[in-house]
Write a protein that holds these residues in place. Structure first.
Motif, mmCIF file in Angstrom:
data_model
loop_
_atom_site.group_PDB
_atom_site.id
_atom_site.type_symbol
_atom_site.label_atom_id
_atom_site.label_comp_id
_atom_site.label_asym_id
_atom_site.label_seq_id
_atom_site.Cartn_x
_atom_site.Cartn_y
_atom_site.Cartn_z
ATOM 1 N N GLY A 16 6.651 10.409 -26.590
ATOM 2 C CA GLY A 16 6.453 10.753 -25.195
ATOM 3 C C GLY A 16 5.517 11.918 -24.961
ATOM 4 N N ARG A 17 5.620 12.954 -25.789
ATOM 5 C CA ARG A 17 4.751 14.125 -25.599
ATOM 6 C C ARG A 17 3.279 13.748 -25.745
ATOM 7 N N GLU A 18 2.975 12.934 -26.745
ATOM 8 C CA GLU A 18 1.592 12.501 -26.940
ATOM 9 C C GLU A 18 1.136 11.590 -25.806
ATOM 10 N N LEU A 19 2.027 10.713 -25.345
ATOM 11 C CA LEU A 19 1.663 9.796 -24.265
ATOM 12 C C LEU A 19 1.365 10.560 -22.981
ATOM 13 N N VAL A 20 2.196 11.539 -22.650
ATOM 14 C CA VAL A 20 1.958 12.334 -21.440
ATOM 15 C C VAL A 20 0.589 12.991 -21.505
ATOM 16 N N SER A 21 0.234 13.521 -22.673
ATOM 17 C CA SER A 21 -1.076 14.149 -22.837
ATOM 18 C C SER A 21 -2.200 13.143 -22.607
ATOM 19 N N GLN A 22 -2.067 11.954 -23.174
ATOM 20 C CA GLN A 22 -3.112 10.934 -22.998
ATOM 21 C C GLN A 22 -3.195 10.449 -21.547
ATOM 22 N N LEU A 23 -2.057 10.302 -20.902
ATOM 23 C CA LEU A 23 -2.063 9.868 -19.503
ATOM 24 C C LEU A 23 -2.756 10.898 -18.618
ATOM 25 N N ARG A 203 0.891 7.695 -34.281
ATOM 26 C CA ARG A 203 1.456 7.957 -32.961
ATOM 27 C C ARG A 203 0.404 7.883 -31.861
ATOM 28 N N ALA A 204 -0.752 8.474 -32.087
ATOM 29 C CA ALA A 204 -1.798 8.442 -31.064
ATOM 30 C C ALA A 204 -2.250 7.019 -30.785
ATOM 31 N N ALA A 209 -2.186 2.062 -27.320
ATOM 32 C CA ALA A 209 -1.715 0.699 -27.067
ATOM 33 C C ALA A 209 -0.956 0.623 -25.748
ATOM 34 N N ILE A 210 -0.144 1.650 -25.477
ATOM 35 C CA ILE A 210 0.577 1.701 -24.203
ATOM 36 C C ILE A 210 -0.411 1.815 -23.044
ATOM 37 N N MET A 211 -1.375 2.716 -23.185
ATOM 38 C CA MET A 211 -2.398 2.893 -22.142
ATOM 39 C C MET A 211 -3.178 1.597 -21.926
ATOM 40 N N HIS A 212 -3.537 0.954 -23.011
ATOM 41 C CA HIS A 212 -4.250 -0.325 -22.949
ATOM 42 C C HIS A 212 -3.430 -1.352 -22.171
ATOM 43 N N SER A 213 -2.126 -1.400 -22.439
ATOM 44 C CA SER A 213 -1.257 -2.377 -21.785
ATOM 45 C C SER A 213 -1.142 -2.129 -20.287
ATOM 46 N N LEU A 214 -1.279 -0.880 -19.859
ATOM 47 C CA LEU A 214 -1.149 -0.558 -18.442
ATOM 48 C C LEU A 214 -2.216 -1.237 -17.587
ATOM 49 N N HIS A 215 -3.402 -1.432 -18.165
ATOM 50 C CA HIS A 215 -4.496 -1.951 -17.331
ATOM 51 C C HIS A 215 -5.108 -3.254 -17.828
#
Length: 307
Positions: A16-23, A203-204, A209-215
């Motif tokens: 989650g910490r890494e994802l928040v940073s990327q978002l 992890r990054a 992959a999560i960011m990719h899936s969002l759009h």
């Protein structure tokens, strides 16, 4: 202009910490559900309802939210009634959040499941999404049950299910943390003969992959394994960590049966089977939608170990 508002459960955790940073870097506004709001500076935090609460309670935290990424889960518990705990937290809660999202949001619901929803800690051959799911523990069974619930709730809706393999990165816990501690010891290690191959995941890269899936529309209503391209053995992992620490690998051979016996005698039999067994998984399906997997896990682990 902001890319939208994303509610992230488990935002203060390892991923989650890494994802928040990327978002944030991509222009999203993040609303976090976390048990430790103080660990996330500059992020709006809300309380995640319990599995026993109504769907309407979940809807209330999704007001003015565009997308949801559901990371929160219990991976290990020593509580009495662990089966019920896994099911409540990892399935019932996920299903209620998905139902609320289906009613409320206009964007994407991304559920981060696990390769354990598909297989046990070891697997013959290369795991792909078309394999019949065969989880072997309460954690995996609860994750698979959540996947089924989400797909049933969001029929025609906008969701993606991701099944990451063993994740590595700074601050990792579990089996990878044990290997990091082992590699840091200033002694030669009798691990050179171990040949079990396992797929790993940076992890990054999981967060991309999560960011990719969002759009990415081609991930809609799909289930995808997430893994680096090249599996590794335990000796390769240890050597990569030690190279990152500017040290020689310092590995020598010892019969695997003897190491297994030592692991069982010290109560580490399950960890031994996980680390020395094969679990190779292919992320080719997700890559076909445009996501880029890490090419060489060894080089990435070495790089991270230098920091």
């Amino acid at each position: 202009m902001a890319a939208g508002v994303v509610l992230v459960t488990g935002a203060s955790g390892f991923v989650g910490r890494e994802l928040v940073s990327q978002l944030h870097a991509a222009g999203y506004r993040v609303v976090a559900t976390t048990r430790n709001p103080d660990s996330l500076d500059g992020v709006e935090a809300v309380r995640l309802p319990s599995p026993a609460e109504s769907v309407e309670a979940f809807q209330r935290i999704l007001e003015n939210v565009d997308h949801v990424v559901h990371l929160a889960a219990i991976a290990h518990t020593q509580l009495a009634g662990a089966t019920d705990v896994y099911h409540a937290v990892n399935c019932v809660l996920a299903a209620k959040l998905a139902e609320a999202a289906h009613r409320t949001i206009t964007g994407k619901f991304v559920f981060v499941s696990s390769i354990r929803a598909q297989s046990g800690s070891v697997h013959d051959g290369v795991a792909v999404e078309t394999d019949p799911p065969q989880p072997t523990d309460d954690y995996g069974r609860a994750k698979l049950a959540a996947e089924i619930e989400i797909a049933g709730i969001m029929t025609g809706g906008n969701y993606t299910i991701l099944r990451p393999v063993l994740v590595y990165g700074p601050g990792v816990k579990g089996n990878m943390a044990a290997l990091v501690k082992l590699a840091a010891l200033p002694v030669p290690l009798p691990m050179e003969s171990l040949d079990g191959q396992r797929s790993l995941l940076d992890r990054a890269a999981l967060c991309t992959a999560i960011m990719h899936s969002l759009h990415e529309a081609s991930t809609d209503r799909g289930t995808f394994i997430v893994a680096d391209k090249t599996p590794m053995t335990v000796p390769q992992i240890l050597a990569a960590i030690r190279r990152g620490l500017a040290r020689e690998p310092g590995l020598f051979s010892c019969p695997a049966w003897l190491l297994g016996l030592a692991a069982r005698m010290t109560g580490q039999g399950d960890r031994w089977r996980t680390l020395n067994g094969d679990l190779i998984a292919s992320s080719a399906l997700l890559q076909s939608t445009g996501w880029s997997a890490v090419e060489n896990s060894a080089l990435r682990i070495e790089e991270l170990s230098r920091r």
